[in-house]
Each structure stands twice: as C-alpha cells, then as structure tokens.
Write an enzyme that holds these catalytic residues in place. Structure first.
Site, mmCIF file in Angstrom:
data_model
loop_
_atom_site.group_PDB
_atom_site.id
_atom_site.type_symbol
_atom_site.label_atom_id
_atom_site.label_comp_id
_atom_site.label_asym_id
_atom_site.label_seq_id
_atom_site.Cartn_x
_atom_site.Cartn_y
_atom_site.Cartn_z
ATOM 1 N N SER A 111 -17.818 -14.914 17.189
ATOM 2 C CA SER A 111 -17.976 -16.053 16.475
ATOM 3 C C SER A 111 -16.792 -16.314 15.541
ATOM 4 O O SER A 111 -16.737 -17.660 14.901
ATOM 5 C CB SER A 111 -19.274 -15.814 15.196
ATOM 6 O OG SER A 111 -19.014 -14.379 14.818
ATOM 7 N N HIS B 139 -3.005 0.106 10.511
ATOM 8 C CA HIS B 139 -2.229 -0.811 9.672
ATOM 9 C C HIS B 139 -0.685 -0.133 10.175
ATOM 10 O O HIS B 139 0.371 -0.883 9.776
ATOM 11 C CB HIS B 139 -2.414 -0.356 8.304
ATOM 12 C CG HIS B 139 -3.609 -1.180 7.621
ATOM 13 N ND1 HIS B 139 -3.760 -1.116 6.675
ATOM 14 C CD2 HIS B 139 -4.126 -2.209 8.348
ATOM 15 C CE1 HIS B 139 -4.934 -1.965 6.429
ATOM 16 N NE2 HIS B 139 -4.942 -2.656 7.470
ATOM 17 N N THR B 140 -0.621 0.876 10.901
ATOM 18 C CA THR B 140 0.727 1.472 11.395
ATOM 19 C C THR B 140 1.399 0.533 12.182
ATOM 20 O O THR B 140 2.758 0.445 12.251
ATOM 21 C CB THR B 140 0.711 2.475 12.031
ATOM 22 O OG1 THR B 140 1.822 3.321 12.432
ATOM 23 C CG2 THR B 140 -0.215 2.527 13.490
ATOM 24 N N HIS C 146 -12.292 -8.478 12.302
ATOM 25 C CA HIS C 146 -12.896 -9.550 11.656
ATOM 26 C C HIS C 146 -14.117 -9.951 12.249
ATOM 27 O O HIS C 146 -15.033 -10.739 11.642
ATOM 28 C CB HIS C 146 -11.798 -10.489 11.173
ATOM 29 C CG HIS C 146 -10.839 -10.290 10.189
ATOM 30 N ND1 HIS C 146 -10.276 -11.184 9.285
ATOM 31 C CD2 HIS C 146 -10.098 -9.054 9.756
ATOM 32 C CE1 HIS C 146 -9.470 -10.284 8.682
ATOM 33 N NE2 HIS C 146 -9.439 -9.035 8.945
ATOM 34 N N ASP D 24 1.271 5.593 15.214
ATOM 35 C CA ASP D 24 1.648 7.025 15.018
ATOM 36 C C ASP D 24 1.126 7.477 13.525
ATOM 37 O O ASP D 24 0.304 6.281 13.037
ATOM 38 C CB ASP D 24 3.126 7.239 14.870
ATOM 39 C CG ASP D 24 4.006 6.481 14.003
ATOM 40 O OD1 ASP D 24 3.430 5.914 13.026
ATOM 41 O OD2 ASP D 24 5.156 6.201 14.151
#
Length: 326
Positions: free
Chosen positions: A76, A191-192, A66, A252
C-alpha cells in the site's frame, strides 16, 4: 446416529475452518506453477542495477519496513493519490526512494505473467536481493502476499516510527506489529547501510529543546562535524548524510559501535542505549560474530515480512503498483 452425524459434521466444518487459513498462508516458491521465473526475474533485475546504485539496498529495505508497518506488508506504500492522502504522501514516506524501481520490476513481470505477482511480494523479494548483492545477510522470503486496496497518509503517520522517537514510543510501535525489543535492535542494524536527509536530525544539532541548543545525548565532536561539514542550517532538507560514515557500503556491526559512542544519527538510534534490554542486546551483538548477527537479523526480517499479510481473497494483485484496482 443423528448425534454422531452432527458431531461428524461439526468436526468437518472445524477442519475446513483450520485448513482454509493454512492454505492461505505464505509459502516458499508460491509462484512455482503460475509464474516459475518470478523470483529469478526480480533477482536478475536487482543484480543488474544494484552495482550502479549502491544506496538501492537501503532504500528498498526502508520501503519494505514502511510498507509492513501500515496495514501489513501489502504494497500500500506504493499507491499514488490524486488528493495527496496516500501513505507515500505522509511525512515519513516523503524521502522513501525506489518507487520507480519497483514499478520497473512489475512491468517485466506483467509481460511474463500478467496479473500474477503482487507488488507486496516484489518489495519483499527485491529488498532481500538488494541486501544480499551488497554482501549483507540473506533470509527466506515466502511469497503469496496480496496487495491492499487502501492507502492512508494518516495511518502511515501514526504507525511508522519517526527518527525523533524515544524508547517508549519505539517499543509501543514495534509491539503493535508483533515485534519485540530484540527485533527493534536487530532491524535498526540496517542503518549500517543507510543514509538520511539532514532534516531528519538537525533538531538534535540546533533546536533540541525548542529554544535552541544541542541534544546532550549526541557526541559533541560528532555534532560539531555535522554542523560544519554536512548540515550547516536547521532547515537543510537536501543534503544527504551517511548513517554509518565510512562503512555505508558494508553491512556490518559498526552501526552498533557508533550507537555506543553516542554517534547514532537519529534520536531513535540513541534511544537504544536508554533501555537495559536494548542495550544488552547491542552489547551481545557486538561480542558475537558478524555471521551470528546476520542469522538473527534474518529471523527478524522474516518476522517483519509476515506482518498482517493479506492472502487469497483478502487482497488483490495490482496490474500497476501505483494504482489501486478499481
């Protein structure tokens, strides 16, 4: 003779123009002389805390992502605003965690080397170290980033891909940062180890069309399970759900397997199967080894970590990460 002098001067100025930016680029061990223990301080701090906070790696890598997508990797995202219009006040950042953790590392570094190590570098180093300590991939983190002076909520809203993104939106937002579809697929692999609040995806369960109904791209059995056991209402903004159930603590390939089974939690996860290039990349990753995935993921992280970095006089080093220098 005058002509030769003019040419020599032109070449001299040209070389100065080249050398300046090169010297200002990121480099490995940037703090070797100014704060020799900087990277070890970050590493030790992460090591001492990650075992008690298994979700820390996911939180920090999300913060890094982000941060880099808005004005580059300049810290920032950390700035507080009394008027509520800084990046961290924007909707995509309301669930970002780890601000206090970065502040704590900064305090230790300030005690050792006042005004030397940037908050932007702390985010980059800590996110890498946290992933490594959870058994995930390692990657090179050249340092020398400077911190930005500006933090704007509207820019965060415009540049950070929301979980409702389709593939066109994802491709555009990643391309804006110099990242391609391969990078999109690889970086999504984080995301794992991720978690999400129900509010980021309940529209897929209860109101996908705007008139009720479920997202047909989401596996019906998985959706039913989410409704009954995790997110019983559209407006649940407190419950946290694993993005890779049963494998969240392991970096993984199982996230990609879930995506192909239509069990990616976000619309942006499902979107990866709607484009031939991204789908091909998923299949290629799954037919390869975890080691190959780690290597490719590392390259994309290194690429992301260089997005629009500020070096030299282009930025500052904040004494407090949450406060912009006056």
């Amino acid at each position: 003779m005058n002509c030769l002098i003019a040419i020599a001067l032109s070449v001299s100025f040209f070389l100065v123009g080249i050398v300046g930016p090169i010297q200002a680029q990121l480099q490995m061990n940037f703090y070797a002389n100014s704060c020799p223990n900087a990277e070890k301080i970050v590493q030790d701090f992460v090591s001492n805390h990650v075992s008690n906070a298994p979700s820390l790696a996911a939180a920090l890598i999300r913060m890094h992502f982000h941060d880099c997508f808005v004005r580059g990797c300049d810290g920032s995202v950390l700035i507080n605003s009394t008027s509520g219009n800084a990046e961290r006040d924007a909707t995509p950042n309301l669930t970002v965690r780890g601000f206090g953790f970065i502040d704590a590392i900064k305090s230790v570094l300030e005690a050792q080397c006042p005004g030397i190590v940037s908050c932007a570098d702390i985010i980059a180093l800590a996110s890498r170290d946290a992933v490594v300590f959870t058994g995930g991939p390692n990657w090179s983190v050249p340092t020398g980033r400077r911190d930005g002076r500006i933090s704007n909520a509207a820019e965060a809203l415009a540049n950070i891909p929301p979980p409702t993104s389709n593939i066109t939106n994802l491709q555009t937002l990643f391309a804006n940062q110099g990242l391609d579809l391969k990078d999109l697929v690889l970086l999504s692999g984080a995301h794992t180890i991720g978690v999400s609040h129900c509010s980021s995806f309940t529209n897929r369960l209860y109101n996908f069309t705007g008139r009720g109904g479920q997202d047909p791209a989401l596996d019906s059995e998985y959706a039913a399970n989410l409704k009954s056991r995790k997110c019983p209402s559209l407006n649940d903004n407190k419950t946290i759900v694993e993005m890779d159930p049963g494998s969240r603590k392991t970096f993984d390939l199982s996230y990609y397997q879930l995506v192909l089974k239509r069990r990616g939690l976000f619309q942006s996860d499902s979107a990866l199967t709607t484009n031939p290039t991204t789908l091909s990349n998923i299949n290629r990753i799954l037919t390869g080894s975890v080691g190959s995935f780690f290597s490719e993921f590392a390259k994309s992280m290194e690429k992301m970590g260089r997005i629009n970095v500020k070096t030299g006089s282009a930025g500052v080093v904040r004494r407090q990460c949450s406060v912009a220098n006056s």
